[in-house]
Motif scaffolding. Structure first.
Motif, PDB file in Angstrom:
ATOM      1  N   ALA A   1      45.985  92.933  10.072  1.00  0.00           N
ATOM      2  CA  ALA A   1      44.933  92.236   9.323  1.00  0.00           C
ATOM      3  C   ALA A   1      44.477  90.985  10.061  1.00  0.00           C
ATOM      4  CB  ALA A   1      45.448  91.867   7.929  1.00  0.00           C
ATOM      5  N   PHE A   2      45.427  90.237  10.632  1.00  0.00           N
ATOM      6  CA  PHE A   2      45.084  89.006  11.351  1.00  0.00           C
ATOM      7  C   PHE A   2      44.250  89.312  12.591  1.00  0.00           C
ATOM      8  CE2 PHE A   2      46.233  85.686  14.499  1.00  0.00           C
ATOM      9  CZ  PHE A   2      45.701  84.587  13.830  1.00  0.00           C
ATOM     10  N   THR A   3      44.649  90.349  13.332  1.00  0.00           N
ATOM     11  CA  THR A   3      43.881  90.739  14.522  1.00  0.00           C
ATOM     12  C   THR A   3      42.497  91.227  14.129  1.00  0.00           C
ATOM     13  OG1 THR A   3      45.956  91.434  15.574  1.00  0.00           O
ATOM     14  CG2 THR A   3      43.919  92.163  16.604  1.00  0.00           C
ATOM     15  N   ASN A   4      42.426  91.955  13.020  1.00  0.00           N
ATOM     16  CA  ASN A   4      41.133  92.435  12.518  1.00  0.00           C
ATOM     17  C   ASN A   4      40.207  91.260  12.185  1.00  0.00           C
ATOM     18  OD1 ASN A   4      40.627  95.555  10.877  1.00  0.00           O
ATOM     19  ND2 ASN A   4      39.036  94.023  11.238  1.00  0.00           N
ATOM     20  N   CYS A   5      40.777  90.216  11.585  1.00  0.00           N
ATOM     21  CA  CYS A   5      39.985  89.026  11.251  1.00  0.00           C
ATOM     22  C   CYS A   5      39.502  88.308  12.505  1.00  0.00           C
ATOM     23  CB  CYS A   5      40.816  88.072  10.393  1.00  0.00           C
ATOM     24  SG  CYS A   5      41.111  88.642   8.712  1.00  0.00           S
ATOM     25  N   LEU A   6      40.377  88.173  13.483  1.00  0.00           N
ATOM     26  CA  LEU A   6      39.994  87.508  14.730  1.00  0.00           C
ATOM     27  C   LEU A   6      38.839  88.237  15.413  1.00  0.00           C
ATOM     28  CD1 LEU A   6      43.420  86.531  16.375  1.00  0.00           C
ATOM     29  CD2 LEU A   6      41.687  84.984  15.462  1.00  0.00           C
ATOM     30  N   LEU A   7      38.994  89.554  15.551  1.00  0.00           N
ATOM     31  CA  LEU A   7      37.965  90.337  16.232  1.00  0.00           C
ATOM     32  C   LEU A   7      36.679  90.356  15.419  1.00  0.00           C
ATOM     33  CD1 LEU A   7      37.174  92.078  18.612  1.00  0.00           C
ATOM     34  CD2 LEU A   7      38.164  94.061  17.447  1.00  0.00           C
ATOM     35  N   GLY A   8      36.784  90.506  14.098  1.00  0.00           N
ATOM     36  CA  GLY A   8      35.603  90.515  13.242  1.00  0.00           C
ATOM     37  C   GLY A   8      34.854  89.196  13.280  1.00  0.00           C
ATOM     38  N   GLY A   9      35.590  88.077  13.285  1.00  0.00           N
ATOM     39  CA  GLY A   9      34.958  86.766  13.347  1.00  0.00           C
ATOM     40  C   GLY A   9      34.238  86.519  14.655  1.00  0.00           C
ATOM     41  N   VAL A  10      34.876  86.888  15.761  1.00  0.00           N
ATOM     42  CA  VAL A  10      34.265  86.701  17.085  1.00  0.00           C
ATOM     43  C   VAL A  10      33.019  87.573  17.233  1.00  0.00           C
ATOM     44  CG1 VAL A  10      34.600  87.077  19.559  1.00  0.00           C
ATOM     45  CG2 VAL A  10      36.403  85.988  18.212  1.00  0.00           C
ATOM     46  N   LEU A  11      33.124  88.833  16.807  1.00  0.00           N
ATOM     47  CA  LEU A  11      31.969  89.735  16.913  1.00  0.00           C
ATOM     48  C   LEU A  11      30.846  89.315  15.977  1.00  0.00           C
ATOM     49  CD1 LEU A  11      33.735  93.228  17.175  1.00  0.00           C
ATOM     50  CD2 LEU A  11      32.614  91.939  19.000  1.00  0.00           C
ATOM     51  N   GLY A  12      31.210  88.790  14.791  1.00  0.00           N
ATOM     52  CA  GLY A  12      30.187  88.317  13.862  1.00  0.00           C
ATOM     53  C   GLY A  12      29.395  87.158  14.448  1.00  0.00           C
ATOM     54  N   SER A  13      30.097  86.233  15.098  1.00  0.00           N
ATOM     55  CA  SER A  13      29.419  85.112  15.747  1.00  0.00           C
ATOM     56  C   SER A  13      28.548  85.594  16.897  1.00  0.00           C
ATOM     57  CB  SER A  13      30.457  84.108  16.258  1.00  0.00           C
ATOM     58  OG  SER A  13      29.829  83.038  16.928  1.00  0.00           O
ATOM     59  N   SER A  14      29.044  86.578  17.649  1.00  0.00           N
ATOM     60  CA  SER A  14      28.269  87.133  18.763  1.00  0.00           C
ATOM     61  C   SER A  14      27.011  87.843  18.263  1.00  0.00           C
ATOM     62  CB  SER A  14      29.127  88.112  19.567  1.00  0.00           C
ATOM     63  OG  SER A  14      30.276  87.472  20.071  1.00  0.00           O
ATOM     64  N   THR A  15      27.124  88.512  17.122  1.00  0.00           N
ATOM     65  CA  THR A  15      25.955  89.154  16.521  1.00  0.00           C
ATOM     66  C   THR A  15      24.909  88.118  16.145  1.00  0.00           C
ATOM     67  OG1 THR A  15      27.359  90.927  15.639  1.00  0.00           O
ATOM     68  CG2 THR A  15      25.177  90.665  14.650  1.00  0.00           C
ATOM     69  N   LEU A  16      25.375  86.984  15.622  1.00  0.00           N
ATOM     70  CA  LEU A  16      24.462  85.901  15.272  1.00  0.00           C
ATOM     71  C   LEU A  16      23.744  85.357  16.510  1.00  0.00           C
ATOM     72  CD1 LEU A  16      23.343  83.935  13.165  1.00  0.00           C
ATOM     73  CD2 LEU A  16      25.363  82.508  13.556  1.00  0.00           C
ATOM     74  N   VAL A  17      24.489  85.163  17.577  1.00  0.00           N
ATOM     75  CA  VAL A  17      23.883  84.687  18.833  1.00  0.00           C
ATOM     76  C   VAL A  17      22.868  85.697  19.341  1.00  0.00           C
ATOM     77  CG1 VAL A  17      24.349  84.152  21.261  1.00  0.00           C
ATOM     78  CG2 VAL A  17      25.875  83.272  19.477  1.00  0.00           C
ATOM     79  N   ALA A  18      23.198  86.987  19.251  1.00  0.00           N
ATOM     80  CA  ALA A  18      22.266  88.033  19.690  1.00  0.00           C
ATOM     81  C   ALA A  18      20.972  87.992  18.880  1.00  0.00           C
ATOM     82  CB  ALA A  18      22.926  89.405  19.568  1.00  0.00           C
ATOM     83  N   GLY A  19      21.086  87.730  17.571  1.00  0.00           N
ATOM     84  CA  GLY A  19      19.903  87.610  16.738  1.00  0.00           C
ATOM     85  C   GLY A  19      19.051  86.415  17.126  1.00  0.00           C
ATOM     86  N   LYS A  20      19.701  85.306  17.479  1.00  0.00           N
ATOM     87  CA  LYS A  20      18.965  84.114  17.896  1.00  0.00           C
ATOM     88  C   LYS A  20      18.260  84.336  19.241  1.00  0.00           C
ATOM     89  CE  LYS A  20      20.710  80.038  17.011  1.00  0.00           C
ATOM     90  NZ  LYS A  20      21.592  78.861  16.841  1.00  0.00           N
ATOM     91  N   LEU A  21      18.832  85.175  20.086  1.00  0.00           N
ATOM     92  CA  LEU A  21      18.183  85.501  21.358  1.00  0.00           C
ATOM     93  C   LEU A  21      16.879  86.257  21.111  1.00  0.00           C
ATOM     94  CD1 LEU A  21      21.198  86.607  23.614  1.00  0.00           C
ATOM     95  CD2 LEU A  21      20.034  84.391  23.545  1.00  0.00           C
ATOM     96  N   ILE A  22      16.901  87.156  20.133  1.00  0.00           N
ATOM     97  CA  ILE A  22      15.673  87.889  19.783  1.00  0.00           C
ATOM     98  C   ILE A  22      14.625  86.917  19.255  1.00  0.00           C
ATOM     99  CG2 ILE A  22      14.686  89.665  18.287  1.00  0.00           C
ATOM    100  CD1 ILE A  22      17.388  91.058  18.314  1.00  0.00           C
TER     101      ILE A  22
END
Length: 270
Positions: free
Chosen positions: A175-196
């Protein structure tokens, strides 16, 4: 065809430029609205995967609700400092705790304490973070963006490997690893949206530059959806919600400082 493309880009850019005139409070409103929609999406996914048999259609509905409301974040974070807006995502944490009994999730003292600690940290970020940006969202420097992409790729690969190794083990480590990966990818998705967003409002935009800016989002978003959907099905929301929220908030604050020079108003308390 070229004229049609230019006209389309002009309309979209005009709408986005209008969005840049939004105030910080309007950005907060969009993030709050997104938090309610995100909470509904998370609980649909959790509920659907714990039925016997699991309801794939209901699970898909939860995923679609989360995907369709994601542009609210893209617009809000593109017009206001993400180090201030990110903590507002903690609202979904409180809402998830209110409905946790529907899924039979058990409250523990550590879960409640962790939630209160996250809320306190969020309020500190809101008070001490960068309260505004110097202008419209621009593309980060190419070298900085490349370094960020490499770091995210390495982190995602390491956490993904650990998650794959723990798939039959489960427990808090999974669960902890899932949260870490989900949080990092969620932030990266946000950055990708800002690039668009930055690509669309650029005066030098072309069809190729906009298409190129969409690629990161198309790459990261499906992986992010898969990771968090997996977590909702395997672990209680009383753990996943504060875990994902904390990891996502820390990632958003860090990328806001590194990529967009969002300097906190009170660095010591921040």
């Amino acid at each position: 065809l070229k004229c049609d493309q230019e006209a389309c880009f002009a309309v979209v850019a005009g709408l986005l430029k209008y969005g840049r005139t939004m105030t910080l409070f309007q950005g907060m409103f969009l993030v709050t609205l997104r938090a309610f929609a995100k909470t509904a999406a998370e609980n649909l996914q959790r509920y659907a995967q714990n039925l016997d048999p699991p309801r794939r259609s209901l699970n898909l509905l939860g995923v679609l609700l989360g995907v369709c409301t994601a542009p609210l974040d893209m617009v809000a974070y593109s017009v206001a400092a993400q180090s201030v807006l990110a903590p507002f995502g903690m609202l979904s944490l409180i809402l998830n705790f209110c409905v946790a009994h529907v899924h039979g999730d058990v409250f523990r003292q550590s879960d409640v304490f962790a939630t209160l600690l996250v809320i306190a940290g969020s309020l500190t970020c809101v008070q001490s973070g960068a309260h505004g940006s110097d202008g419209p969202v621009l593309m980060p420097p190419a070298q900085t963006l490349l370094a960020y992409s490499v770091c995210i790729g390495i982190i995602a690969a390491i956490l993904g490997s650990i998650l794959a190794a723990l798939r039959k083990v489960g427990g808090r480590a999974d669960a902890f690893t899932n949260c870490l990966l989900g949080g990092v990818l969620g932030s990266s998705t946000l950055v990708a949206g800002k690039l668009i967003f930055a690509s669309l409002v650029s005066e030098e935009r072309t069809f190729f530059s906009v298409a190129l800016a969409i690629i990161p989002l198309l790459t990261v978003a499906p992986v992010h959806i898969f990771v968090i959907n997996r977590g909702y099905g395997r672990h209680p929301l009383v753990f996943m919600s504060p875990g994902l929220g904390t990891c996502g908030m820390l990632s958003n604050v860090a990328t806001g400082c590194l990529l967009y020079n969002e300097v906190p108003v009170e660095p010591l308390y921040f």
